[in-house]
Motif scaffolding. Sequence first.
Motif, short mmCIF file in Angstrom:
data_model
loop_
_atom_site.label_atom_id
_atom_site.label_comp_id
_atom_site.label_asym_id
_atom_site.label_seq_id
_atom_site.Cartn_x
_atom_site.Cartn_y
_atom_site.Cartn_z
N ASP A 95 19.27 1.68 -6.25
CA ASP A 95 17.91 2.08 -5.91
C ASP A 95 17.04 2.20 -7.16
OD1 ASP A 95 18.32 2.15 -3.19
OD2 ASP A 95 18.70 4.30 -3.12
N PHE A 96 15.76 1.93 -6.96
CA PHE A 96 14.79 1.98 -8.05
C PHE A 96 13.44 2.33 -7.44
CE2 PHE A 96 11.62 -0.20 -10.76
CZ PHE A 96 11.84 0.50 -11.93
N ASP A 97 12.70 3.22 -8.09
CA ASP A 97 11.35 3.54 -7.64
C ASP A 97 10.40 2.46 -8.17
OD1 ASP A 97 8.83 4.55 -7.07
OD2 ASP A 97 9.38 6.61 -7.56
N HIS A 98 9.92 1.63 -7.28
CA HIS A 98 9.06 0.51 -7.66
C HIS A 98 7.71 0.98 -8.18
CE1 HIS A 98 11.95 -2.48 -6.37
NE2 HIS A 98 12.23 -1.66 -5.37
N CYS A 158 0.67 8.72 -3.11
CA CYS A 158 -0.08 9.64 -3.98
C CYS A 158 -0.38 10.91 -3.19
CB CYS A 158 -1.39 9.00 -4.44
SG CYS A 158 -1.18 7.61 -5.56
N ALA A 159 0.03 12.04 -3.74
CA ALA A 159 -0.11 13.29 -3.01
C ALA A 159 -0.20 14.47 -3.97
CB ALA A 159 1.08 13.49 -2.07
N VAL A 160 -0.71 15.56 -3.44
CA VAL A 160 -0.75 16.83 -4.15
C VAL A 160 0.10 17.79 -3.35
CG1 VAL A 160 -2.22 18.72 -4.93
CG2 VAL A 160 -3.07 16.37 -5.04
N GLY A 192 8.35 7.89 -5.24
CA GLY A 192 9.33 8.65 -4.46
C GLY A 192 9.88 7.85 -3.30
N ASP A 193 10.13 8.53 -2.21
CA ASP A 193 10.78 7.90 -1.05
C ASP A 193 10.04 6.67 -0.54
OD1 ASP A 193 12.73 9.84 -1.15
OD2 ASP A 193 11.90 11.04 0.48
N GLY A 210 0.80 -1.21 0.00
CA GLY A 210 0.00 0.00 0.00
C GLY A 210 0.84 1.27 0.00
N ASP A 211 2.16 1.11 -0.05
CA ASP A 211 3.05 2.28 -0.05
C ASP A 211 2.83 3.15 -1.28
OD1 ASP A 211 4.18 1.59 2.35
OD2 ASP A 211 5.98 0.70 1.47
#
Length: 132
Positions: A87-90, A56-58, A73-74, A50-51
């Motif tokens: 590192d890789f953004d999944h 998801c953000a504004v 992101g992080d 669920g990360d």
Amino acid sequence: MADELEQYLARLTEQVHRELRDAIRQEAVKLSEAQKQTLQSLQQAPAESGDLEASCAVVPGANDLEWIVRAGGDKTTGEVREGSGVDFDHGLAFEFGTSRQQARPFFYNTFEARRDDMQAAIDAAVQRAVNE
């Protein structure tokens, strides 16, 4: 007469700015929520954390008429493979797929699906300001 016109144009500019600011922010929030809903429908495996959805953000942009809708992101970045040190953004793997995972797009396709509604809301905001 010129003073009246200048005052009218200044008021109109302020009204348009205010209406646009509110409409753009509201549409950005709606887009982010729609992306979360798309993710909820795509995340069928119980092992998924669920990360990505939580990421998801504004966020505000460079000025009050710019809102950035983002995901990943992080919260979703980690090693490609354990011990690789890379590192890789999944979240990108989720959106675009990999050689081992089929793409499950949620970001760009949701934007495209909402594009006309977002534009209509922005157009309506300008119309409201002009009609005030």
